[in-house]
Design an enzyme around this catalytic site. Structure first.
Site, PDB file in Angstrom:
ATOM      1  N   CYS A 126       0.861  -1.186   0.000  1.00  0.00           N
ATOM      2  CA  CYS A 126       0.000   0.000   0.000  1.00  0.00           C
ATOM      3  C   CYS A 126       0.895   1.233   0.000  1.00  0.00           C
ATOM      4  CB  CYS A 126      -0.871   0.012   1.252  1.00  0.00           C
ATOM      5  SG  CYS A 126      -1.907  -1.423   1.421  1.00  0.00           S
ATOM      6  N   GLU A 151       7.366 -20.501 -20.117  1.00  0.00           N
ATOM      7  CA  GLU A 151       7.326 -19.156 -19.531  1.00  0.00           C
ATOM      8  C   GLU A 151       8.490 -18.315 -20.033  1.00  0.00           C
ATOM      9  OE1 GLU A 151       5.237 -17.451 -18.214  1.00  0.00           O
ATOM     10  OE2 GLU A 151       6.292 -15.795 -17.263  1.00  0.00           O
ATOM     11  N   LYS A 178       8.064 -14.720 -22.028  1.00  0.00           N
ATOM     12  CA  LYS A 178       8.701 -13.492 -21.544  1.00  0.00           C
ATOM     13  C   LYS A 178       9.472 -12.820 -22.674  1.00  0.00           C
ATOM     14  CE  LYS A 178       7.058 -12.501 -18.509  1.00  0.00           C
ATOM     15  NZ  LYS A 178       6.005 -13.461 -18.387  1.00  0.00           N
ATOM     16  N   GLU A 191       7.016 -11.520 -25.576  1.00  0.00           N
ATOM     17  CA  GLU A 191       6.067 -10.417 -25.314  1.00  0.00           C
ATOM     18  C   GLU A 191       6.773  -9.084 -25.075  1.00  0.00           C
ATOM     19  OE1 GLU A 191       3.490 -10.755 -21.910  1.00  0.00           O
ATOM     20  OE2 GLU A 191       4.949 -11.912 -20.805  1.00  0.00           O
ATOM     21  N   LYS A 250      -2.555  -5.579 -19.472  1.00  0.00           N
ATOM     22  CA  LYS A 250      -2.181  -6.266 -18.236  1.00  0.00           C
ATOM     23  C   LYS A 250      -3.244  -7.292 -17.854  1.00  0.00           C
ATOM     24  CE  LYS A 250       0.233  -7.285 -14.666  1.00  0.00           C
ATOM     25  NZ  LYS A 250       1.426  -8.131 -14.874  1.00  0.00           N
ATOM     26  N   ARG A 255       1.345   1.712  -6.080  1.00  0.00           N
ATOM     27  CA  ARG A 255       1.515   0.746  -4.980  1.00  0.00           C
ATOM     28  C   ARG A 255       0.194   0.127  -4.563  1.00  0.00           C
ATOM     29  NH1 ARG A 255       6.244   1.031  -2.210  1.00  0.00           N
ATOM     30  NH2 ARG A 255       5.274   0.119  -0.368  1.00  0.00           N
ATOM     31  N   HIS A 305      11.401 -34.556 -34.125  1.00  0.00           N
ATOM     32  CA  HIS A 305      10.231 -34.997 -34.904  1.00  0.00           C
ATOM     33  C   HIS A 305       9.733 -33.898 -35.837  1.00  0.00           C
ATOM     34  CE1 HIS A 305      10.067 -38.687 -32.621  1.00  0.00           C
ATOM     35  NE2 HIS A 305      10.210 -37.981 -31.517  1.00  0.00           N
ATOM     36  N   ASN A 343       0.841  -0.282   6.141  1.00  0.00           N
ATOM     37  CA  ASN A 343       1.257  -1.049   4.960  1.00  0.00           C
ATOM     38  C   ASN A 343       1.907  -2.318   5.474  1.00  0.00           C
ATOM     39  OD1 ASN A 343       2.100  -1.983   2.463  1.00  0.00           O
ATOM     40  ND2 ASN A 343       4.006  -0.812   2.513  1.00  0.00           N
ATOM     41  N   GLY A 344       1.374  -3.471   5.100  1.00  0.00           N
ATOM     42  CA  GLY A 344       1.939  -4.751   5.536  1.00  0.00           C
ATOM     43  C   GLY A 344       0.816  -5.733   5.845  1.00  0.00           C
ATOM     44  N   TRP A 390      -3.862  -1.480  -1.311  1.00  0.00           N
ATOM     45  CA  TRP A 390      -3.863  -2.681  -2.140  1.00  0.00           C
ATOM     46  C   TRP A 390      -4.378  -3.767  -1.213  1.00  0.00           C
ATOM     47  CZ3 TRP A 390      -3.389  -4.051  -7.114  1.00  0.00           C
ATOM     48  CH2 TRP A 390      -3.210  -5.393  -7.412  1.00  0.00           C
TER      49      TRP A 390
END
Ligand code: AGP
Length: 609
Positions: free
Chosen positions: A2, A482, A486, A489, A604, A27, A505, A101-102, A75
């Site tokens: 946050c 993955e 990365k 993109e 996103k 944040r 093959h 925050n936490g 957040w």
């Protein structure tokens, strides 16, 4: 994650707090609020939504002429985004207001304790407990009250605190969450991060672990946890505002790659008790239900799907039941055969990916039990799944996911271990050994992130490649999916992830002089096969970069370049192997001058089919 701000000085604090919070919206941005203190007491204004929504409420209510206040942009972790769950939290007595925050890990016990002393609660948040606990400890001395309350708190916190009885000061303290002190002329600031206060002062210092600061307009007094006065050297910040939002990094992506150790620690810590037992906290799916599951389907999109492909290998072995990973856009139209003994695990950073949401609904309509692994609290997928396990990676701004991927992976591993223990497939000792190895992952990643030169070097050799192959077997193949995504993109270089045994093959026809091949060689049982595959492609002119285990002395004799991951337990290997591959994609895209955080054509969160 946050955003916290606080101000004590001579300016009208309201517009300053709002403007500072806008600089911290990266944040967290699902709700926001401010608390002002004056001789008339404490006034709170807060709302679900963005800072703009808060600004409208404040302006409509008529600004108060205060010069001391705190603010917060949220957040959500505990308690969905709502007006009442927003910060600041004011104690019922009206004496103490807090921004936090936490994550307070023992907030449930603390609520129970305070309830026995007549306290009641109106939110689902862990942070409300902090304001009431400080109030409970308060007997006229704010510092003593904060210090006494801290002794009861478990977890992470950065706190900005104001007391109605002391309208000309702010108290700030922290443990495991960052807090900056800004120093000005007849004014002082607190903030979670530098961008919030850069407009007003470039002179800052970081509060150290468990230090407490008392801010008035004339001075900042800092004390360590022994009560000794502490002096901090002032750091003069040269960054511009944009660089400051990225913590000084050139892109959010590299900042988020670097945040992975902390993100993983924050995701796993509250779910493992002092004895090493895994706490899932499920309310609807019981332990017996988990024992009764006879197959698992993991469904997601993109990188979240790639987490599922890694996890299916692990969970199949641990549970000895069929486990599959399926693209959500395929799963939902495949008339999946699922029933009440099927567990469908849905993975999503945003919690809003439409393909994944529809796959979840399809599974539920057919009676499957559903668990989602999500980064955004109270998102659609989180709300519609029977159970949700939140990753606590904080907001992920870069379109290319990194820290969310890594936190999803460790969380699904914890779920798998817990299920294996419940089903008698893993005894207590085995489970705790795996949990201990998972807890060591952040340290292993930190070691990789301290030494990025090798990755930067090989990226500099191959950033003009036209096509790249990523090869792997078993879990390494899952990781190559993955790694390839990365690179594609963010650098726009075409690449393919290929099961190394499958290359011969057909697709090996594409290998020619100078073709770049990234060989993932960390899955030990099939290393010899991978070495053969490296020789196959080398024989056709390929250049090979191999990702290898720390003790691997063979692969370096055949590959052109090697990137070693630190020594670690087998369960940690996937989480460590992906990091140099994230960095490889990042440095290539950086050398190509790509728009790394906002690649062309991408969003996103893909909320369309
Ligand atoms: C990953 O880097 C991409 N941004 C994309 O593949 C993403 O993983 C996919 O769209 C799924 O998003 P979600 O996790 O929010 O559901």
């Amino acid at each position: 994650m946050c955003g916290i701000v606080g101000y004590v000085g001579e300016r009208n604090v309201t517009p300053l707090l709002l403007e500072s919070l806008e600089k911290l919206e990266y944040r967290g941005y699902d709700s926001a609020g401010i608390a002002l203190v004056s001789v008339k007491g404490i006034k709170i204004q807060k709302t679900r939504g963005r800072i703009a929504d808060l600004r409208k409420i404040v302006e409509d209510s008529g600004e108060s002429e205060c010069t001391v206040g705190i603010g917060h942009t949220r957040w959500a972790t505990h308690g969905e985004p709502s007006d009442v769950n927003s910060h600041p939290h004011l104690s019922r007595s009206g004496r103490v207001a807090v921004v936090h925050n936490g994550i307070i890990e023992n907030y449930i016990e603390l609520r129970a304790f305070l309830s026995t002393h007549g306290y009641s609660f109106s939110t689902e948040t862990d942070s409300e407990v902090v304001s009431e606990l400080i109030d409970f400890c308060y007997a006229g001395d704010p510092v003593a009250a904060v210090r006494k309350a801290e002794l009861q708190l478990k977890g992470s916190y950065a706190l900005g605190i104001i007391f109605a009885d002391f309208p000309e000061q702010i108290i700030a303290t922290r443990k495991d969450s960052p807090l900056i002190i800004g120093v000005g002329e007849n004014e002082n600031f607190i903030a979670s991060d530098i961008p919030a206060i850069l407009k007003y002062t470039r002179d800052v210092f970081r509060l150290d672990e468990r230090e407490l600061a008392i801010l008035s307009k004339k001075r900042v007094a800092v004390f360590n946890e022994l009560g000794e006065r502490v002096d901090h050297a002032i750091e003069h910040i040269e960054w511009d505002a944009t660089a400051a939002e990225k913590g000084g990094y050139p892109h959010f992506m590299i900042k988020e790659i670097m945040e992975q150790p902390e993100a993983i620690s924050k995701t796993i810590a509250p779910r493992i008790d002092a004895e090493g037992n895994i706490l899932l906290g499920f309310k609807s799916i019981s332990d017996d239900d988990l024992k009764n599951i006879d197959s698992i389907r993991i469904t997601a999109c993109g990188s979240a799907y790639h987490v599922g492909v890694v996890a299916k290998h692990l969970l199949k072995n641990w549970l000895n039941i069929p486990v599959s990973a399926e693209l959500a856009s395929e799963f939902r139209y495949d008339d999946p055969i699922v029933n009440e003994r099927t567990l469908v695990i849905v993975v999503s950073q945003s919690g809003e990916t439409l393909d994944t949401l529809y796959a979840l609904r399809e599974a539920k309509n057919k009676g499957a039990r559903t668990i989602s692994i999500v980064n955004v609290v109270a998102s659609s997928i989180a709300n519609e799944s029977e159970e949700v396990l939140y990753t606590w990676a904080g907001p992920e701004i870069s379109v290319a996911t990194t820290k969310a991927y890594s936190t999803q992976l460790v969380l699904i591993e914890l779920l798998g271990i817990r299920m294996a223990q419940l089903r008698g497939r893993m005894d207590d000792e085995q489970g705790k050994a795996l949990v201990s190895a998972i807890k060591s992952i952040p340290t292993g990643i930190e070691e990789i992130l301290k030494d990025v030169q090798t990755v930067q070097y090989v990226a500099s050799l191959y950033f003009n490649s036209q096509s790249v192959f990523f090869l792997g077997r078993n879990i390494d193949y899952a990781l190559s999916l993955e790694a390839s995504l990365k690179l594609k993109e963010i650098s726009y270089i075409h690449s393919e992830a290929y099961a190394a045994g499958e290359l011969k093959h057909g697709t090996i026809s594409l290998i020619e002089e100078g073709t770049l091949v990234i060989a993932l060689c960390t899955y030990r049982p099939l290393l010899d096969k991978m070495i053969s595959n490296i020789k196959e492609v080398k024989a056709r002119g390929a250049k090979v970069i191999a990702i290898i285990n720390n003790d691997d002395v063979q692969t370096g004799t055949v590959a052109d370049h090697i990137i070693r991951i630190p020594a670690c337990e087998q369960i940690a290997v996937p989480s460590l192997t992906i990091v140099p591959l994230q960095l490889f994609a990042y440095y290539i895209a950086s050398l190509k001058g790509c728009d790394i955080d906002k690649p062309r054509n991408l969003a996103k969160s893909v909320t369309v089919e």
